[in-house]
Design an enzyme around this catalytic site. Sequence first.
Site, PDB file in Angstrom:
ATOM      1  N   HIS A  23      -1.135  -2.387   1.613  1.00  0.00           N
ATOM      2  CA  HIS A  23      -1.225  -2.245   0.175  1.00  0.00           C
ATOM      3  C   HIS A  23      -2.666  -1.336   0.097  1.00  0.00           C
ATOM      4  O   HIS A  23      -3.302  -1.709  -0.809  1.00  0.00           O
ATOM      5  CB  HIS A  23      -1.158  -3.283  -0.793  1.00  0.00           C
ATOM      6  N   ARG A  74       6.490  -1.292  -5.033  1.00  0.00           N
ATOM      7  CA  ARG A  74       6.289  -2.712  -5.081  1.00  0.00           C
ATOM      8  C   ARG A  74       7.385  -3.318  -3.967  1.00  0.00           C
ATOM      9  O   ARG A  74       8.718  -2.821  -4.018  1.00  0.00           O
ATOM     10  CB  ARG A  74       6.424  -3.320  -6.454  1.00  0.00           C
ATOM     11  N   GLU A 122       3.084 -10.511  -1.001  1.00  0.00           N
ATOM     12  CA  GLU A 122       1.528 -10.136  -0.295  1.00  0.00           C
ATOM     13  C   GLU A 122       0.644 -11.167  -0.666  1.00  0.00           C
ATOM     14  O   GLU A 122       0.535 -11.524  -1.797  1.00  0.00           O
ATOM     15  CB  GLU A 122       1.273  -8.645  -0.838  1.00  0.00           C
TER      16      GLU A 122
HETATM   17  C1  DGY Z   1      -1.359   0.191  -8.500  1.00  0.00           C
HETATM   18  O1  DGY Z   1      -2.409   0.549  -9.061  1.00  0.00           O
HETATM   19  O2  DGY Z   1      -0.619  -0.570  -8.871  1.00  0.00           O
HETATM   20  C2  DGY Z   1      -1.354   0.075  -7.079  1.00  0.00           C
HETATM   21  O3  DGY Z   1      -0.330  -0.490  -6.331  1.00  0.00           O
HETATM   22  C3  DGY Z   1      -2.642  -0.543  -6.590  1.00  0.00           C
HETATM   23  O4  DGY Z   1      -3.095  -0.090  -5.333  1.00  0.00           O
END
Ligand code: DGY
Length: 325
Positions: free
Chosen positions: A284, A237, A266
Site C-alpha cells: 500500500h 482497495r 492490511e
Molecule cells: C488513499 O489516500 O486513499 C491512499 O490509498 C492512501 O495511500
Amino acid sequence: MTHKLFITGVAPDAVLRRAAADYELSVWREPQPIGGRLAGLARGQDALIVMPGDRLDAAALQTLPASVQVLATYSVGHDHVDLAAATARGLPVYHTPDVLTDAVADLALLLVLAAARGASDAERCLREGRWGPWAPTAFLGRGLQGRRLGLFGMGRIGQAIARRAAAFGMVLHYHKRSALAPSEAAGATYHDSLDGLLAVSDVLCVAVPSTPALRGVLDARRLALLPRGALLVNIARGDLIDEQALFDAVQRGHVAGLGMDVYQGEPDIDPRWKTLPRCTLLPHIGSATEEARTAMGLLALEGVAAHFSGRPGANCLNPQVYAPR
Ligand code: DGY
C-alpha cells in the site's frame, strides 16, 4: 486558545513542524496501528488526523470523546470512516484528494509494467542465484503496445492512469456510473456495465473508491469474464475483490499476472498472496512519495484549520454538519 491535535501516525517533518506550530500536538509513534487505543488517547483532544488503516466505524466513533470536534483522514479514500455515523454525531470529516493523484497513477503504471514483464519473478530469480544464460525465451513477458487497458473507475486517479497508459500505446476502456466528457476521457471507450469492461480488458486496473455496494464486486463470475491470460492491477482497495476467487483464477492461469498494492486485512494479509506466481506485491505505497505524503498532511491540516476558523473547508466530506439546525 491553542487547540489540541492528535495524529495517529508519523508524518513527514514539514507536516509535523506545521502541526506543532499551530496546535498542541501529540503523535502516535508506535509501529503497530493505534486500534482500540484511539478512544483513550483522544481524550481531551480537539482534532484528530487518522490513517487509512484506522477503522472509524459507527462503534469506534461512538467511543470518541466529546472533546473531538473535527476528524481528518490522511488519505483520499474514506471507506474506513462511517460518514453517516460521523454526520449523525455532528463530526466534520476531511480527506486529501488531488495531491496524491500523480503518485498513485505512477504506481499503477509501475504495477502494470511489472505484471506485464514478470518483474518480480525475474528479480527473485536473480536474487536467489537462479539466473541462467541469456536465452531468447528466458523471462518472456508481454508488451503493452496495442493491449487493452480496462479502467474500473475513471475519477481523478483513473484519468491520470489513462493519460500515462496512452503514452505506452495502450488502448483505453473504462467503466464508471456515467460517461465522461470527451476532454476528460483521454480517448478511452466508455462501457456502461462492468461486465462489458471486463470482457475487453487485457489488463484490468481497479481504480474505483470502495463503497459498501462494491465490496467483493470482482467475484468469481466477473473474473471469469476477463479474457483468458488477462493481467489485473489493484491500486484502490482490497475489499473490492473476492480474494479467494482471484487466487483460484491465478492458479488456473485464467488471470496470468497481478500487480497489487492493496489487500483485505492490511497489513496482515492472507499468506497465500506470497505463494502466488507472477505476482508483484507492494505494501500500500500508492501515495508514498515525499511530495504526495507531505502535501496530503498539509491538506489534512488545512481541513482542521478551516474547521477551527469557522468556515467549512473544500475537502469536507459531510459539509451538511455545518448547516444550521
Ligand atoms: C488513499 O489516500 O486513499 C491512499 O490509498 C492512501 O495511500
